[in-house]
Scaffold this active site. Structure first.
Site, mmCIF file in Angstrom:
data_model
loop_
_atom_site.group_PDB
_atom_site.id
_atom_site.type_symbol
_atom_site.label_atom_id
_atom_site.label_comp_id
_atom_site.label_asym_id
_atom_site.label_seq_id
_atom_site.Cartn_x
_atom_site.Cartn_y
_atom_site.Cartn_z
ATOM 1 N N ARG A 54 0.837 -1.211 0.000
ATOM 2 C CA ARG A 54 0.000 0.000 0.000
ATOM 3 C C ARG A 54 0.864 1.251 0.000
ATOM 4 N NH1 ARG A 54 -4.528 0.670 4.631
ATOM 5 N NH2 ARG A 54 -2.693 1.162 5.882
ATOM 6 N N ARG A 107 10.915 18.657 -7.802
ATOM 7 C CA ARG A 107 11.982 18.024 -8.576
ATOM 8 C C ARG A 107 13.348 18.013 -7.897
ATOM 9 N NH1 ARG A 107 11.021 20.775 -14.276
ATOM 10 N NH2 ARG A 107 10.485 22.453 -12.841
ATOM 11 N N LYS A 152 -2.566 6.878 1.183
ATOM 12 C CA LYS A 152 -2.355 7.212 2.603
ATOM 13 C C LYS A 152 -1.281 8.290 2.647
ATOM 14 C CE LYS A 152 -2.161 4.867 7.034
ATOM 15 N NZ LYS A 152 -3.208 5.677 7.643
ATOM 16 N N GLU A 185 -16.111 6.477 5.781
ATOM 17 C CA GLU A 185 -15.360 5.797 6.852
ATOM 18 C C GLU A 185 -15.222 6.786 8.005
ATOM 19 O OE1 GLU A 185 -11.275 5.052 5.706
ATOM 20 O OE2 GLU A 185 -11.217 6.870 4.498
#
Ligand code: PMP
Length: 285
Positions: A54, A107, A152, A185
């Site tokens: 993940r 960058r 996340k 959620e």
């Protein structure tokens, strides 16, 4: 006796007070980075591969190239657990964009990898026994055209604002809806309901984090022959559920017995919630 954590930064270990990153780190300046919260049970990193996968998916989604491989990351986490001699605890794995200039342009940044192994702070025991109360926050979960909730990222401000709404209402967690007004959620946990013996949770495309505890509970439900479906749901479904519970690496499985001042089901943790809690306990050993 607990000793000061030893923190991993880019391959080296530092004492907590010496563990520092630049104030020019875009993780600090812009919340530009990704993270994972992982449990250690009996000296073993729980669902290690799933968390690392993940993390790399989150990084890919935000154009962040993690400078070490997933296998090297697994080794680094294991090494940090060992360095801290932790049998049960919590890992916070963070990859920031790194230090750059004061502009948004990433960058010039070199990503920083930070691994913290520490103790976990849990909800009070009474909440596990009696269930918790939640309220719906007015702050919505990330709109899918912004940073996808599956990432996340270090940008948790929507969730923090919702959490503050919960705290102000005297609750430890708050329910977040998506841009369509559907149940998404909670601020740091996924949500499940039980209705007529059927376990239900919003699908990932409701705009949620695909929780690893959520996926574990789905697997356990299948093993226990508990009928299960992913389905979009409204607050009405939560209010009229027979049972409701939350899942997360930190929370594990915790019953919700009240939402927006409506008592859910019997007002006590329900039988399917308890069954899944027991199966989860057996799994983590
Ligand atoms: N949703 C959000 C927003 C979270 O921050 C978390 C905690 N990582 C979860 C759900 C639960 O996910 P997991 O089971 O992977 O800890």
């Amino acid at each position: 006796m607990s000793t000061s954590p030893r923190i991993y930064i880019n391959g080296k270990f530092y004492d907590k007070m010496e563990a520092k990153v630049s104030v020019y780190d875009h993780g600090f300046l812009y919340g530009d980075g990704v993270f994972e919260g992982i449990r250690i049970y009996n000296g073993k990193v729980f669902k290690h591969k799933e968390h690392i996968d993940r993390l790399y998916d989150s990084a890919r989604a935000i154009h962040l190239t993690i400078p070490i491989s997933a296998n090297e990351m697994i080794q680094a986490v294991e090494q940090t657990v060992k360095e801290n001699n932790k049998k049960d605890g919590y890992i916070r794995l963070i990859v920031t964009r790194g230090a750059g200039s004061l502009g948004l342009d990433p960058r010039k940044c070199e990503p920083n990898i930070i691994i913290i192994v520490d103790d976990i702070s849990l909800y009070p025991k009474a909440l596990y026994e009696n269930g918790m109360e939640i309220v719906t926050a007015s702050t919505i979960r990330n709109h899918p055209n912004a940073v996808n909730a599956r990432v996340k990222s270090l940008n948790y401000l929507n969730n923090i604002l919702a959490k503050i709404e919960g705290i102000r209402a005297g609750c430890q967690e708050a329910l977040m809806l998506n841009h369509k007004g559907e149940v998404a959620e909670c601020t740091g946990d996924n949500i499940f309901i039980v209705k007529n013996d059927k376990l239900k949770t919003p699908p990932v495309d409701a705009g949620i984090l695909e929780g690893i505890t959520r996926n574990t509970v789905i697997e356990l439900a299948q093993q226990l022959n508990i009928p299960f479906m992913e389905t979009s749901m409204s607050r009405h479904d939560v209010y009229t559920a027979d049972e409701c519970f939350l899942t997360g690496s930190a929370a594990e499985i915790i019953a919700v017995t009240k939402c927006d001042e409506r008592s859910i089901g019997s007002g006590k943790p329900g039988p399917i919630t308890k069954k899944l809690q027991e199966a989860f306990k057996a799994l983590i050993g």
